[in-house]
Design an enzyme around this catalytic site. Structure first.
Site, PDB file in Angstrom:
ATOM      1  N   GLU A  93       6.861   9.868  20.082  1.00  0.00           N
ATOM      2  CA  GLU A  93       6.156  10.201  21.308  1.00  0.00           C
ATOM      3  C   GLU A  93       4.779   9.544  21.335  1.00  0.00           C
ATOM      4  O   GLU A  93       4.114   9.425  20.307  1.00  0.00           O
ATOM      5  CB  GLU A  93       6.032  11.723  21.440  1.00  0.00           C
ATOM      6  CG  GLU A  93       7.374  12.379  21.711  1.00  0.00           C
ATOM      7  CD  GLU A  93       7.484  13.779  21.144  1.00  0.00           C
ATOM      8  OE1 GLU A  93       6.815  14.059  20.128  1.00  0.00           O
ATOM      9  OE2 GLU A  93       8.247  14.578  21.702  1.00  0.00           O
ATOM     10  N   CYS A 106      -2.786   8.129  22.426  1.00  0.00           N
ATOM     11  CA  CYS A 106      -2.481   8.682  21.106  1.00  0.00           C
ATOM     12  C   CYS A 106      -1.183   8.062  20.612  1.00  0.00           C
ATOM     13  O   CYS A 106      -0.124   8.242  21.222  1.00  0.00           O
ATOM     14  CB  CYS A 106      -2.362  10.202  21.207  1.00  0.00           C
ATOM     15  SG  CYS A 106      -2.090  11.031  19.622  1.00  0.00           S
ATOM     16  N   CYS A 113       6.931  12.973   9.371  1.00  0.00           N
ATOM     17  CA  CYS A 113       5.747  12.816   8.523  1.00  0.00           C
ATOM     18  C   CYS A 113       6.080  13.269   7.111  1.00  0.00           C
ATOM     19  O   CYS A 113       6.856  14.211   6.914  1.00  0.00           O
ATOM     20  CB  CYS A 113       4.578  13.630   9.077  1.00  0.00           C
ATOM     21  SG  CYS A 113       3.018  13.364   8.183  1.00  0.00           S
ATOM     22  N   CYS A 117       1.910  19.211   6.393  1.00  0.00           N
ATOM     23  CA  CYS A 117       0.822  20.173   6.587  1.00  0.00           C
ATOM     24  C   CYS A 117       1.401  21.439   7.218  1.00  0.00           C
ATOM     25  O   CYS A 117       2.217  21.368   8.136  1.00  0.00           O
ATOM     26  CB  CYS A 117      -0.260  19.573   7.479  1.00  0.00           C
ATOM     27  SG  CYS A 117      -1.055  18.112   6.742  1.00  0.00           S
ATOM     28  N   CYS A 120       1.340  21.961  11.148  1.00  0.00           N
ATOM     29  CA  CYS A 120       1.668  20.837  12.020  1.00  0.00           C
ATOM     30  C   CYS A 120       3.144  20.849  12.388  1.00  0.00           C
ATOM     31  O   CYS A 120       4.009  20.850  11.509  1.00  0.00           O
ATOM     32  CB  CYS A 120       1.302  19.522  11.336  1.00  0.00           C
ATOM     33  SG  CYS A 120       1.699  18.070  12.337  1.00  0.00           S
ATOM     34  N   GLU A 168       1.475  10.074   9.286  1.00  0.00           N
ATOM     35  CA  GLU A 168       0.212   9.779   8.598  1.00  0.00           C
ATOM     36  C   GLU A 168       0.056   8.265   8.557  1.00  0.00           C
ATOM     37  O   GLU A 168       0.757   7.580   7.807  1.00  0.00           O
ATOM     38  CB  GLU A 168       0.238  10.360   7.191  1.00  0.00           C
ATOM     39  CG  GLU A 168      -0.819   9.826   6.222  1.00  0.00           C
ATOM     40  CD  GLU A 168      -2.249   9.954   6.726  1.00  0.00           C
ATOM     41  OE1 GLU A 168      -2.901   8.906   6.913  1.00  0.00           O
ATOM     42  OE2 GLU A 168      -2.713  11.091   6.930  1.00  0.00           O
ATOM     43  N   SER A 199      -6.794   8.373  12.240  1.00  0.00           N
ATOM     44  CA  SER A 199      -6.956   9.719  11.701  1.00  0.00           C
ATOM     45  C   SER A 199      -6.072   9.887  10.474  1.00  0.00           C
ATOM     46  O   SER A 199      -4.879   9.592  10.513  1.00  0.00           O
ATOM     47  CB  SER A 199      -6.581  10.759  12.757  1.00  0.00           C
ATOM     48  OG  SER A 199      -6.632  12.064  12.214  1.00  0.00           O
ATOM     49  N   LEU A 222      -9.747  17.475   8.146  1.00  0.00           N
ATOM     50  CA  LEU A 222     -10.255  18.287   7.040  1.00  0.00           C
ATOM     51  C   LEU A 222      -9.697  19.709   7.085  1.00  0.00           C
ATOM     52  O   LEU A 222      -9.105  20.182   6.122  1.00  0.00           O
ATOM     53  CB  LEU A 222     -11.783  18.316   7.088  1.00  0.00           C
ATOM     54  CG  LEU A 222     -12.485  18.988   5.913  1.00  0.00           C
ATOM     55  CD1 LEU A 222     -12.173  18.286   4.595  1.00  0.00           C
ATOM     56  CD2 LEU A 222     -13.999  19.042   6.148  1.00  0.00           C
ATOM     57  N   HIS A 223      -9.946  20.412   8.169  1.00  0.00           N
ATOM     58  CA  HIS A 223      -9.359  21.726   8.476  1.00  0.00           C
ATOM     59  C   HIS A 223      -9.883  22.894   7.651  1.00  0.00           C
ATOM     60  O   HIS A 223      -9.720  24.041   8.058  1.00  0.00           O
ATOM     61  CB  HIS A 223      -7.829  21.685   8.407  1.00  0.00           C
ATOM     62  CG  HIS A 223      -7.225  20.609   9.243  1.00  0.00           C
ATOM     63  ND1 HIS A 223      -7.484  20.500  10.594  1.00  0.00           N
ATOM     64  CD2 HIS A 223      -6.405  19.563   8.921  1.00  0.00           C
ATOM     65  CE1 HIS A 223      -6.833  19.443  11.072  1.00  0.00           C
ATOM     66  NE2 HIS A 223      -6.188  18.858  10.082  1.00  0.00           N
ATOM     67  N   ASN A 300      -2.472  25.027  18.555  1.00  0.00           N
ATOM     68  CA  ASN A 300      -1.466  25.161  19.602  1.00  0.00           C
ATOM     69  C   ASN A 300      -0.203  25.770  19.008  1.00  0.00           C
ATOM     70  O   ASN A 300       0.498  25.103  18.238  1.00  0.00           O
ATOM     71  CB  ASN A 300      -1.128  23.788  20.201  1.00  0.00           C
ATOM     72  CG  ASN A 300      -2.203  23.298  21.137  1.00  0.00           C
ATOM     73  OD1 ASN A 300      -2.553  23.968  22.096  1.00  0.00           O
ATOM     74  ND2 ASN A 300      -2.745  22.122  20.844  1.00  0.00           N
ATOM     75  N   CYS A 343      -2.201  18.370  21.275  1.00  0.00           N
ATOM     76  CA  CYS A 343      -2.294  18.091  19.845  1.00  0.00           C
ATOM     77  C   CYS A 343      -1.523  19.138  19.051  1.00  0.00           C
ATOM     78  O   CYS A 343      -1.702  20.331  19.221  1.00  0.00           O
ATOM     79  CB  CYS A 343      -3.758  18.095  19.422  1.00  0.00           C
ATOM     80  SG  CYS A 343      -4.024  17.641  17.710  1.00  0.00           S
TER      81      CYS A 343
END
Length: 370
Positions: A93, A106, A113, A117, A120, A168, A199, A222-223, A300, A343
């Site tokens: 996407e 984006c 991935c 994470c 995600c 990533e 990113s 970072l989060h 989200n 996101c």
């Protein structure tokens, strides 16, 4: 055979020049074709009117310009535009986000991935493969052509690129860097290093490689400022911890195009959105002397996740504390959530990746998807 032909779409200027030399042609011919593909959006050799007949014939024999098919495209009520693109039977996407004075695309770098994470949605698909350089740059090619108002010639509707889609990007370094080269080439899309942002979740060795080989703007997911929590929600932290990550960031800020690093921080209720988390984040960044901007991203929710979006009051409190301590801080607006483009929603309904194309066709009422 078709599969033996070189796809010129994913070749940066040096690579396409090398290809032309290998078939006995001149570099300036390569630059002509490069410009036709990316500046003007032309992929038919016969339509490249400044090429000689013999060259066009040779190109048709040795090369191709293959654009992935768009399974569907859809515009949100807020102007966000999303494309689902077929890449060899799987789907990725791409999302365009219009804002006043700019348009940000984006771009995805992988099918699925590898990093998994915990918050995600893309990671819940698992990992299929890396995208080729052609598949990465095709996302910009498709968006530029779709959004263009000049019958196919790129008119810079897309002003900014963020490598923040599925995957990533630093785990697909060999394909992402040539694609970004094309984005920044004046014969193609002409974006500056400041307008292309990669990113990463923290693939530290590749951050150094990126600085040396590309030098685009850097954003770091970072989060949390806490290694123990980051080990849990961003598992690559077990391999490259926060100290190692910030050391690389400090050097990148010194030599990169912005002289600061953007740190992305997904806010999850009662996980990392407490005032104590903000205090720890401020202390961390100040002690490491990393010039920083902070982009807060309210979580989200998606089906099956245990995480929740914080209240507006908690988001505001976190932001105010960071700003009070001298950090430029923004809160990312939720865009395109009515088309699953916001996101963290790039995995659609978080179902098996092998069924994604069929699911989206079914949503459009295509009976052939069954």
């Amino acid at each position: 055979m078709q599969q033996d032909k070189v796809n010129l779409l994913g070749l940066n200027q040096k690579a396409i020049e090398d290809f032309f030399i290998s078939i006995g042609k001149k570099k300036f011919h390569a630059r002509q074709v490069f410009k036709w593909i990316h500046k003007k959006g032309v992929i038919d050799f016969d339509a490249m009117t400044d090429l000689g007949k013999n060259l066009r014939h040779k190109l048709k024999d040795k090369a191709q310009i293959t654009i992935p098919k768009v399974v569907f495209s859809k515009a949100s009520k807020d102007g966000t535009h999303k494309w689902l693109i077929d890449v060899g039977g799987s789907a990725v996407e791409t999302v365009f986000i219009p804002e006043e004075g700019r348009g940000t695309l984006c771009v995805s770098s992988q099918i699925g991935c590898t990093l998994n994470c915990s918050f995600c949605s893309t990671g819940k698909q698992g990992f299929n493969r890396n995208l080729s350089a052609a598949e990465v740059i095709a996302q910009l090619w498709i968006a530029a052509r779709t959004l263009s108002k000049t019958d196919g010639e790129h008119d810079f509707t897309v002003t900014n690129i963020v490598m923040m889609g599925m995957g990533e990007p630093l785990m697909n370094f060999e394909n992402v860097v040539p694609a970004m080269d094309i984005m920044m080439d004046d014969l193609a899309y002409g974006l500056s290093r400041r307008k292309v942002t990669l990113s990463t979740s923290g693939v530290v060795p590749r951050i150094y490689d990126l600085l040396e080989q590309s030098g685009v703007s850097l954003a770091v997911s970072l989060h949390t400022p806490n290694d123990m929590l980051r080990n849990e929600i961003v598992p690559i932290n077990k391999k490259y911890n926060i100290d190692e990550l910030l050391e690389a960031c400090k050097l990148y800020a010194q030599k990169g195009p912005h002289k600061h690093i953007t740190f992305e921080y997904t806010l999850m209720e009662e996980v990392n959105d407490n005032l104590s988390d903000a205090e720890e984040l401020v202390a961390l960044l100040k002690s490491r002397e990393v010039p920083a901007k902070i982009n807060l991203i309210p979580f989200n929710p998606y089906p099956g996740t245990p995480y929740k979006k914080p209240s507006n009051n908690r988001i505001h409190r976190f932001k105010e504390f960071l700003q009070h301590n001298g950090f430029v801080t923004t809160v990312r607006k939720t865009r395109g959530d009515d088309i699953d483009a916001a996101c963290g929603q790039l995995a659609g309904d978080v179902m098996d990746k092998t069924n994604r194309k069929q699911r989206y066709l079914k949503k459009l009422g295509d009976t052939n998807a069954n």
